[in-house]
Design a protein around this motif. Structure first.
Motif, PDB file in Angstrom:
ATOM      1  N   TYR A  69     -11.210   0.162   5.662  1.00 40.40           N
ATOM      2  CA  TYR A  69      -9.860  -0.380   5.511  1.00 40.40           C
ATOM      3  C   TYR A  69      -8.977   0.334   6.505  1.00 40.40           C
ATOM      4  O   TYR A  69      -8.838   1.547   6.450  1.00 40.40           O
ATOM      5  CB  TYR A  69      -9.331  -0.149   4.089  1.00 40.40           C
ATOM      6  CG  TYR A  69     -10.070  -0.933   3.060  1.00 40.40           C
ATOM      7  CD1 TYR A  69      -9.835  -2.301   2.935  1.00 40.40           C
ATOM      8  CD2 TYR A  69     -11.009  -0.334   2.251  1.00 40.40           C
ATOM      9  CE1 TYR A  69     -10.513  -3.040   1.998  1.00 40.40           C
ATOM     10  CE2 TYR A  69     -11.695  -1.073   1.312  1.00 40.40           C
ATOM     11  CZ  TYR A  69     -11.443  -2.429   1.184  1.00 40.40           C
ATOM     12  OH  TYR A  69     -12.117  -3.153   0.262  1.00 40.40           O
ATOM     13  N   ALA A  91      -4.194  -8.016  -3.284  1.00 39.68           N
ATOM     14  CA  ALA A  91      -4.941  -6.795  -3.642  1.00 39.68           C
ATOM     15  C   ALA A  91      -4.042  -5.565  -3.504  1.00 39.68           C
ATOM     16  O   ALA A  91      -4.022  -4.690  -4.384  1.00 39.68           O
ATOM     17  CB  ALA A  91      -6.165  -6.660  -2.746  1.00 39.68           C
ATOM     18  N   ALA A  92      -3.271  -5.521  -2.425  1.00 37.35           N
ATOM     19  CA  ALA A  92      -2.394  -4.359  -2.205  1.00 37.35           C
ATOM     20  C   ALA A  92      -1.286  -4.314  -3.262  1.00 37.35           C
ATOM     21  O   ALA A  92      -0.928  -3.235  -3.754  1.00 37.35           O
ATOM     22  CB  ALA A  92      -1.791  -4.430  -0.806  1.00 37.35           C
ATOM     23  N   ARG A 146      -2.682  -2.856  -6.373  1.00 38.91           N
ATOM     24  CA  ARG A 146      -2.804  -1.391  -6.261  1.00 38.91           C
ATOM     25  C   ARG A 146      -1.430  -0.744  -6.501  1.00 38.91           C
ATOM     26  O   ARG A 146      -1.323   0.282  -7.173  1.00 38.91           O
ATOM     27  CB  ARG A 146      -3.337  -0.993  -4.884  1.00 38.91           C
ATOM     28  CG  ARG A 146      -4.819  -1.314  -4.695  1.00 38.91           C
ATOM     29  CD  ARG A 146      -5.329  -0.801  -3.351  1.00 38.91           C
ATOM     30  NE  ARG A 146      -6.575  -1.446  -2.987  1.00 38.91           N
ATOM     31  CZ  ARG A 146      -7.782  -1.060  -3.393  1.00 38.91           C
ATOM     32  NH1 ARG A 146      -7.893  -0.003  -4.173  1.00 38.91           N
ATOM     33  NH2 ARG A 146      -8.879  -1.694  -3.022  1.00 38.91           N
ATOM     34  N   LYS A 194     -12.637  -8.436  -3.516  1.00 40.53           N
ATOM     35  CA  LYS A 194     -11.755  -7.368  -3.030  1.00 40.53           C
ATOM     36  C   LYS A 194     -10.499  -7.264  -3.906  1.00 40.53           C
ATOM     37  O   LYS A 194      -9.963  -6.183  -4.101  1.00 40.53           O
ATOM     38  CB  LYS A 194     -11.351  -7.632  -1.582  1.00 40.53           C
ATOM     39  CG  LYS A 194     -12.444  -7.289  -0.595  1.00 40.53           C
ATOM     40  CD  LYS A 194     -11.905  -7.423   0.806  1.00 40.53           C
ATOM     41  CE  LYS A 194     -12.780  -6.705   1.787  1.00 40.53           C
ATOM     42  NZ  LYS A 194     -12.185  -6.693   3.127  1.00 40.53           N
ATOM     43  N   GLU A 217     -11.668  -5.738  -7.158  1.00 40.25           N
ATOM     44  CA  GLU A 217     -11.849  -4.297  -6.981  1.00 40.25           C
ATOM     45  C   GLU A 217     -10.499  -3.576  -7.041  1.00 40.25           C
ATOM     46  O   GLU A 217     -10.362  -2.535  -7.705  1.00 40.25           O
ATOM     47  CB  GLU A 217     -12.516  -4.036  -5.633  1.00 40.25           C
ATOM     48  CG  GLU A 217     -12.911  -2.605  -5.422  1.00 40.25           C
ATOM     49  CD  GLU A 217     -13.269  -2.324  -3.966  1.00 40.25           C
ATOM     50  OE1 GLU A 217     -12.590  -2.863  -3.070  1.00 40.25           O
ATOM     51  OE2 GLU A 217     -14.214  -1.573  -3.745  1.00 40.25           O
ATOM     52  N   ALA A 218      -9.503  -4.176  -6.369  1.00 36.98           N
ATOM     53  CA  ALA A 218      -8.164  -3.571  -6.382  1.00 36.98           C
ATOM     54  C   ALA A 218      -7.599  -3.574  -7.804  1.00 36.98           C
ATOM     55  O   ALA A 218      -6.982  -2.587  -8.247  1.00 36.98           O
ATOM     56  CB  ALA A 218      -7.239  -4.355  -5.451  1.00 36.98           C
ATOM     57  N   LEU A 248       0.835  -1.205   0.000  1.00 40.18           N
ATOM     58  CA  LEU A 248       0.000   0.000   0.000  1.00 40.18           C
ATOM     59  C   LEU A 248       0.872   1.258   0.000  1.00 40.18           C
ATOM     60  O   LEU A 248       0.532   2.263  -0.635  1.00 40.18           O
ATOM     61  CB  LEU A 248      -0.952   0.006   1.200  1.00 40.18           C
ATOM     62  CG  LEU A 248      -2.083  -1.031   1.132  1.00 40.18           C
ATOM     63  CD1 LEU A 248      -2.872  -1.053   2.433  1.00 40.18           C
ATOM     64  CD2 LEU A 248      -3.020  -0.741  -0.032  1.00 40.18           C
ATOM     65  N   SER A 278       1.862   1.794  -3.412  1.00 36.41           N
ATOM     66  CA  SER A 278       0.756   2.299  -4.240  1.00 36.41           C
ATOM     67  C   SER A 278       0.567   3.803  -4.010  1.00 36.41           C
ATOM     68  O   SER A 278       0.142   4.517  -4.906  1.00 36.41           O
ATOM     69  CB  SER A 278      -0.534   1.543  -3.947  1.00 36.41           C
ATOM     70  OG  SER A 278      -1.101   1.971  -2.738  1.00 36.41           O
ATOM     71  N   ASP A 289      -9.292  -0.845  -9.831  1.00 35.48           N
ATOM     72  CA  ASP A 289      -8.749   0.468  -9.459  1.00 35.48           C
ATOM     73  C   ASP A 289      -7.372   0.673 -10.092  1.00 35.48           C
ATOM     74  O   ASP A 289      -7.094   1.710 -10.712  1.00 35.48           O
ATOM     75  CB  ASP A 289      -8.670   0.538  -7.925  1.00 35.48           C
ATOM     76  CG  ASP A 289      -7.889   1.750  -7.437  1.00 35.48           C
ATOM     77  OD1 ASP A 289      -8.324   2.862  -7.753  1.00 35.48           O
ATOM     78  OD2 ASP A 289      -6.848   1.558  -6.778  1.00 35.48           O
ATOM     79  N   GLU A 294      -5.296 -10.377   0.680  1.00 35.56           N
ATOM     80  CA  GLU A 294      -5.144  -8.968   1.025  1.00 35.56           C
ATOM     81  C   GLU A 294      -3.825  -8.407   0.478  1.00 35.56           C
ATOM     82  O   GLU A 294      -3.773  -7.286  -0.036  1.00 35.56           O
ATOM     83  CB  GLU A 294      -5.207  -8.787   2.540  1.00 35.56           C
ATOM     84  CG  GLU A 294      -5.582  -7.379   2.905  1.00 35.56           C
ATOM     85  CD  GLU A 294      -5.706  -7.133   4.394  1.00 35.56           C
ATOM     86  OE1 GLU A 294      -5.257  -7.974   5.192  1.00 35.56           O
ATOM     87  OE2 GLU A 294      -6.239  -6.078   4.747  1.00 35.56           O
TER      88      GLU A 294
END
Lengths: 367, 282
Positions: free
Chosen positions: B279, B184-185, B188, B213, B216-217, B135, B138, B220, B181
């Protein structure tokens, strides 16, 4: 009470001989379930209104999970409904001179009071901290000690002394050990552990109640078999006179649970609170002890065990070492964290609970 | 006899000192947590910087952890070096490493050393550290070829040109990173650093992920990268039209609450985050 009345009428009036129907455990079990269900259905709405009027409504906790916040204001302490209907139905249809039933009624009242006090303190202080963890455990241990004393006393125990302290494991014909007086400590552990595991599972609408009545169903079946000379002999169980009455109590639990679910199903109009969850857990723990199927709960109540295990591991093993193993604890919050809607989590856990209950029921035959 | 008594006294003293240390530690932790709560409420005590300096050296990881959180709360970028060291120091507790990453990426801008530390953190054995480092990338990563290659290698088990388009029978087998998780990060992060339109396939593949999830990442990241790299509009449209928009989460709406809010202009309950989940890291 109705059981005593019909027994008396049957014995004294020839024209009322048909009342012997009420001597059958299975028949009374059906009536107990129906009575508890109808009472829960009937008294649910006024109780919801009364709890709302008393200000007994849930607060928004900062778990950071969506539905928790939108649920603030829902009446809690719905366990009153569960307990009242179980107790009323039991009083109507059970043989109240039966020692098993007396112990179960005591457990319901004891754990119900602990839970109610906890809920009351939470509402009074408007915080998550109700009764402290220490006090809660101590009061549960208090019941465990009382149960141990009665259970191990030759004159007071409803369980035959030749098997009272023996440890039975599902799928095994014979006991694996005789714990002697150490069984008293085991009783305390079982009651406290099961009571708290149900309490931890009570985090989503309908999550605690459905697996509870699945477990009650399994325990009811076992108690009926163990209390029936023919079935006990056929299925190689040690016969325990009077334990069949527990089936009626379990049926009342199931009826009451379904009635409560009517209002507790998503989105809940009422929560059971600790009043209900601690009492249900305490009752299941006590039944497990009384029918000597303590380890069966690990299978039948697998969902509760998993919920408790995630909390235990997170709180006492991982977090003190500065990390997390599960996304969140208890298990249902972890599943929500993965992006599953509350209803999906609950229904999936119901499915798991049903399968586990079926598997546990096979222990009746596979031994 | 005397020696025994002395020995007993020594043992008692050691025992008492352990109890005292434990009690001191608890009191100090409580005070530290209070300081953090105050800081979150906008009350920054004048001696906090010195306090942080002292507490970062404390034996108890929980106190160090509070100090790390306080740095992020106050955006104290002068502690960058300490946080970078904490993040890459495997002997620190997992929460301390994770919160070091969080505090670092809350700074308005970060140095290259921090970006490098985030990259080191992507190999951390603890998944929350990997997530926060991704993250961090990102938020602070810039388009860069080597970063892109490195992130793609961390997400996928084999080169992306050897991964076919969907449907893939066992989609999870193509990922190196098993934790959803972190995955997903990482996506991003890839959305921020991807520098080559030919590598957009790396962001297209997870648009059909099982876990929404991650999907979705990926969405984005894909849109951000596509805009930056001026990816052909018709290609974007065709990809997004085929995307699975259903998910296993939804936000319940109580119509009466909405009416109440409209009539009174306020709601007595905290607002629900738009995406349903708060989050903690974003």
């Amino acid at each position: 009470m109705l059981y005593s009345l019909t027994t008396w009428l049957n014995a004294n009036f020839d024209s009322l001989s048909w009342l012997r129907l009420f001597s059958y455990i299975t028949f009374r079990a059906i009536l107990a379930a129906l009575t508890a269900f109808i009472m829960a259905l009937f008294f649910g709405p006024p109780l919801i209104r009364w709890l709302k009027k008393c200000g007994s409504t849930d607060l928004a906790w900062g778990f950071g999970l969506v539905n928790v916040q939108s649920k603030s204001g829902t009446p809690t302490m719905g366990g009153i409904l569960i307990l009242a209907t179980i107790i009323s139905s039991t009083l109507l249809w059970c043989d109240l001179s039966n020692r098993f039933i007396q112990l179960l009624l005591s457990a319901a009242i004891w754990f119900g009071c602990i839970g109610a006090l906890d809920d009351y303190l939470k509402l009074k202080h408007k915080s998550k901290a109700g009764l402290s963890e220490k006090k809660k455990i101590l009061s549960q241990v208090g019941f465990g000690i009382l149960l141990s004393l009665i259970y191990l006393h030759p004159d007071l125990s409803p369980v035959p002394m030749n098997i009272a302290t023996k440890l039975f494991v599902p799928f095994f014909k014979n006991p694996i050990a005789d714990m002697d007086y150490a069984y008293g400590l085991f009783i305390i552990f079982v009651v406290v552990a099961i009571s708290n595991s149900v309490n931890l599972a009570d985090g989503l609408d309908g999550l605690a109640i459905v697996p509870s009545f699945f477990v009650a169903g399994v325990f009811g079946a076992f108690s009926y078999v163990i209390g029936n000379t023919v079935l006990a002999q056929y299925l190689l169980f040690d016969y325990m006179p009077g334990s069949g009455e527990i089936l009626i109590f379990c049926a009342a639990m199931i009826g009451s649970g379904i009635g409560f679910l009517w209002y507790n199903a998503y989105p809940a109009q009422i929560f059971m609170g600790d009043t209900g969850s601690l009492a249900l857990g305490g009752l299941l723990g006590t039944i497990a002890i009384l029918i000597k199927q303590e380890f069966l709960f690990v299978i039948a109540g697998g969902v509760f065990v998993a919920e408790a295990a995630t909390v235990f591991l997170t709180k006492y093993i991982y977090v003190p070492r500065g990390k997390r193993f599960f996304f969140r604890a208890p298990l249902h919050h972890s599943l929500q964290y993965r992006g599953l809607a509350e209803t999906k989590v609950v229904i999936r856990l119901w499915i798991v609970a049903a399968l586990l209950a079926l598997f546990a029921a096979t222990a009746l035959k596979i031994r | 006899m005397n020696r025994d008594t002395d020995g007993d006294c020594d043992r008692a003293m050691v025992f008492l000192s352990i109890i005292k240390k434990n009690l001191d530690g608890k009191a100090r932790l409580k005070a530290a947590e209070k300081r953090l709560t105050d800081a979150k409420n906008g009350e920054w005590l004048s001696d906090t910087d010195d306090w942080i300096r002292e507490m970062l050296k404390h034996d108890n990881w929980q106190i160090r952890n509070v100090a790390v959180k306080l740095i992020g709360e106050g955006k104290k970028s002068e502690f960058t070096e300490v946080l970078t060291n904490f993040l890459t120091d495997g002997s620190q507790a997992g929460f301390v490493r994770r919160n070091s990453a969080i505090s670092l990426y809350t700074f308005d801008s970060v140095e290259d050393t921090v970006i490098r530390a985030f990259f080191v953190g992507l190999d951390d054995p603890y998944w929350e550290v990997r997530t926060e480092c991704a993250l961090g990338l990102s938020l602070h990563g810039v388009a860069d070829a080597s970063m892109t290659a490195s992130l793609i290698a961390k997400i996928y088990r084999k080169p992306i040109d050897r991964i076919p388009g969907y449907p893939i029978f066992w989609p999870k087998r193509i990922y190196r990173e098993k934790n959803f998780e972190v995955r997903a990060a990482l996506l991003r992060a890839l959305g921020s650093v991807l520098d080559n339109p030919e590598l957009m396939h790396a962001l297209e593949i997870p648009l059909s992920e099982d876990i929404w999830k991650v999907r979705e990442a990926a969405l984005d990241a894909f849109v951000r990268a596509a805009r930056r790299l001026r990816y052909p509009g018709d290609r974007i449209k065709s990809l997004l039209m085929g995307m699975d928009l259903t998910c296993t989460e939804f936000i319940p709406t109580f119509p009466i609450r909405r009416t109440f809010k409209q009539l009174t202009g306020s709601d007595n309950t905290p607002s629900v985050p738009e995406d349903g989940i708060t989050y903690h890291a974003l």
